[in-house]
Design a protein around this motif. Structure first.
Motif, mmCIF file in Angstrom:
data_model
loop_
_atom_site.group_PDB
_atom_site.id
_atom_site.type_symbol
_atom_site.label_atom_id
_atom_site.label_comp_id
_atom_site.label_asym_id
_atom_site.label_seq_id
_atom_site.Cartn_x
_atom_site.Cartn_y
_atom_site.Cartn_z
ATOM 1 N N TRP A 256 0.831 -1.199 0.000
ATOM 2 C CA TRP A 256 0.000 0.000 0.000
ATOM 3 C C TRP A 256 0.867 1.251 0.000
ATOM 4 O O TRP A 256 1.904 1.303 0.658
ATOM 5 N N GLU A 259 0.068 7.080 3.646
ATOM 6 C CA GLU A 259 -0.874 8.194 3.739
ATOM 7 C C GLU A 259 -0.190 9.517 3.415
ATOM 8 O O GLU A 259 1.009 9.702 3.646
ATOM 9 N N ASP A 324 -7.768 3.109 -6.571
ATOM 10 C CA ASP A 324 -7.440 1.965 -5.719
ATOM 11 C C ASP A 324 -6.162 1.216 -6.092
ATOM 12 O O ASP A 324 -5.667 0.424 -5.305
ATOM 13 N N LEU A 336 -3.694 1.614 -3.235
ATOM 14 C CA LEU A 336 -3.749 2.947 -2.639
ATOM 15 C C LEU A 336 -5.192 3.285 -2.311
ATOM 16 O O LEU A 336 -6.132 2.674 -2.839
ATOM 17 N N ALA A 338 -7.446 6.708 -2.317
ATOM 18 C CA ALA A 338 -7.469 8.131 -2.661
ATOM 19 C C ALA A 338 -8.733 8.428 -3.459
ATOM 20 O O ALA A 338 -9.397 7.518 -3.965
ATOM 21 N N LYS A 364 -3.937 13.614 -2.655
ATOM 22 C CA LYS A 364 -3.142 13.015 -1.582
ATOM 23 C C LYS A 364 -3.778 11.682 -1.200
ATOM 24 O O LYS A 364 -5.006 11.557 -1.141
ATOM 25 N N THR A 365 -2.947 10.701 -0.953
ATOM 26 C CA THR A 365 -3.452 9.385 -0.576
ATOM 27 C C THR A 365 -4.030 9.433 0.833
ATOM 28 O O THR A 365 -3.561 10.177 1.697
ATOM 29 N N ASN A 366 -5.042 8.609 1.048
ATOM 30 C CA ASN A 366 -5.706 8.537 2.354
ATOM 31 C C ASN A 366 -5.122 7.429 3.199
ATOM 32 O O ASN A 366 -4.321 6.616 2.732
ATOM 33 N N TRP A 368 -5.078 3.897 5.164
ATOM 34 C CA TRP A 368 -5.573 2.584 4.759
ATOM 35 C C TRP A 368 -5.437 1.620 5.921
ATOM 36 O O TRP A 368 -4.666 1.836 6.856
#
Length: 372
Positions: A256, A259, A324, A336, A338, A364-366, A368
């Protein structure tokens, strides 16, 4: 005596394969009558690297320099490459056979294809592909080595050289790939669909840009039945050759992205406003390379990011896309979490609005949570 002669020929062919001294010379004639030689990387007498004088773009020069230095081929004797000329099926298979390092320890002296005999300059690579079930020729037993290569044939050949576990696609991903590139299902043979989708995902088979005369917008097509030029072919083979120098196998576990990682994306195809719908797959490409050495993470420019439309406003002026997965050119991937928001703006000369390739979206990625 006949048996002895066959045994002697077989012994010579096996020796050539094991020592790497088999010379593969293409039959493609240059306009001046020269021939292009597929050089042997182990041949100490091979001529020094000479760059073709008719390739002017710096990226293409770098590609040719890499492939020539590796010994995969030489320029024509007149020091030209003829980049816009068409490439034959035999030439492409021979080049790909070398670049993918497909060593075949045993090649039968008895030909399988009716038009490729043991004295053919490309007999070893063509037979090597056949023995690996990478090609079967046509229904009448012909390989057609001198025919011009099509983009569809190139995509299938390239996919066949990839290990099966590098890139596995679902039926939904295959369908979405051809839908995104405006490729009608009925023009793609069923036997070629999986391999062509893999070559698109892996970055081998790139779409061709077409300008719509009606709306003036850009469309993307695969042009599968179009002949492949020599420069297009070496660009594809170059991407494949790079995989042999890297440890880029598909990860055995899910990786992954962390964040708050910033990604700049652009759509890989035009997104029509009136056709946007919940559940629709949307594909983006990474605009800027992302590196995180401490995390052993490197996503090159062009990394393909898969998304799915999550919400659409009532007037279809806005849409939220959930991202994803990011596919590297090698076929490896990162998961990912986002989201990206799309806003369609009214167009002046058409009733329909598009979000087109080139438009940039910074996300920006969230956070997980790994599956238990």
């Amino acid at each position: 005596m006949i048996w002895c002669r066959h045994f002697w020929i077989l012994g010579v062919m096996v020796f050539c394969m094991l020592t790497g001294l088999g010379s593969l010379v293409s039959l493609a004639q240059s306009p001046e009558g020269g021939t292009a030689k597929i050089a042997d990387p182990l041949d100490a007498q091979a001529p020094p690297v000479a760059m073709p004088v008719d390739v002017v773009l710096q990226p293409d020069q770098a590609i040719l320099r890499y492939l020539i230095q590796k010994g995969y081929f030489n320029a024509f004797p007149d020091n030209r490459f003829y980049p816009e000329s068409r490439i034959s099926r035999a030439e492409f298979v021979t080049l790909l056979y070398r670049a993918a390092r497909l060593n075949t320890p045993f090649i039968s002296e008895f030909p399988y294809f009716r038009d490729v005999f043991p004295d053919h300059w490309a007999y070893i690579p063509i037979e090597g592909f056949r023995m690996r079930n990478m090609t079967a020729g046509d229904a009448k037993g012909f390989f057609r080595p001198a025919d011009y290569l099509t983009r569809q044939e190139a995509g299938v050949f390239l996919s066949k050289t990839l290990p099966a576990n590098w890139l596995k696609l679902s039926s939904q991903e295959i369908e979405a790939t051809f839908t995104a590139y405006n490729q009608p299902e009925n023009v793609i043979p069923a036997w070629a669909r999986y391999d062509l989708a893999r070559s698109v995902y892996a970055g081998f088979l790139l779409p061709v840009h077409h300008m719509s005369a009606q709306h003036g917008d850009l469309n993307f097509h695969l042009d599968l039945n179009e002949p492949m030029t020599r420069i297009e072919a070496v660009r594809m083979v170059y991407r494949r050759a790079l995989l042999e120098g890297e440890d880029t196998l598909m990860p055995e576990h899910q990786v992954w992205l962390p964040e708050n990682m910033t990604l700049v994306l652009t759509p890989t195809t035009a997104i029509p406003q009136l056709q946007i719908a919940v559940g629709q797959p949307i594909y983006f490409a990474l605009v800027d390379q992302v590196e995180a050495p401490t995390l052993n993470l490197n996503m090159p420019r062009g990394t393909r990011v898969h998304g799915e439309v999550l919400e659409v406003s009532a007037d279809k002026s806005q849409a939220k896309v959930r991202l994803d997965r990011a596919y590297l050119p090698s076929g490896a991937f990162y998961n990912l979490a986002a989201e990206v928001d799309l806003t369609f703006k009214a167009a002046e000369k058409t009733q329909e609005s598009f979000i087109v390739p080139g438009e940039k979206f910074q996300i920006k990625t969230n956070a997980w949570s790994p599956s238990p």
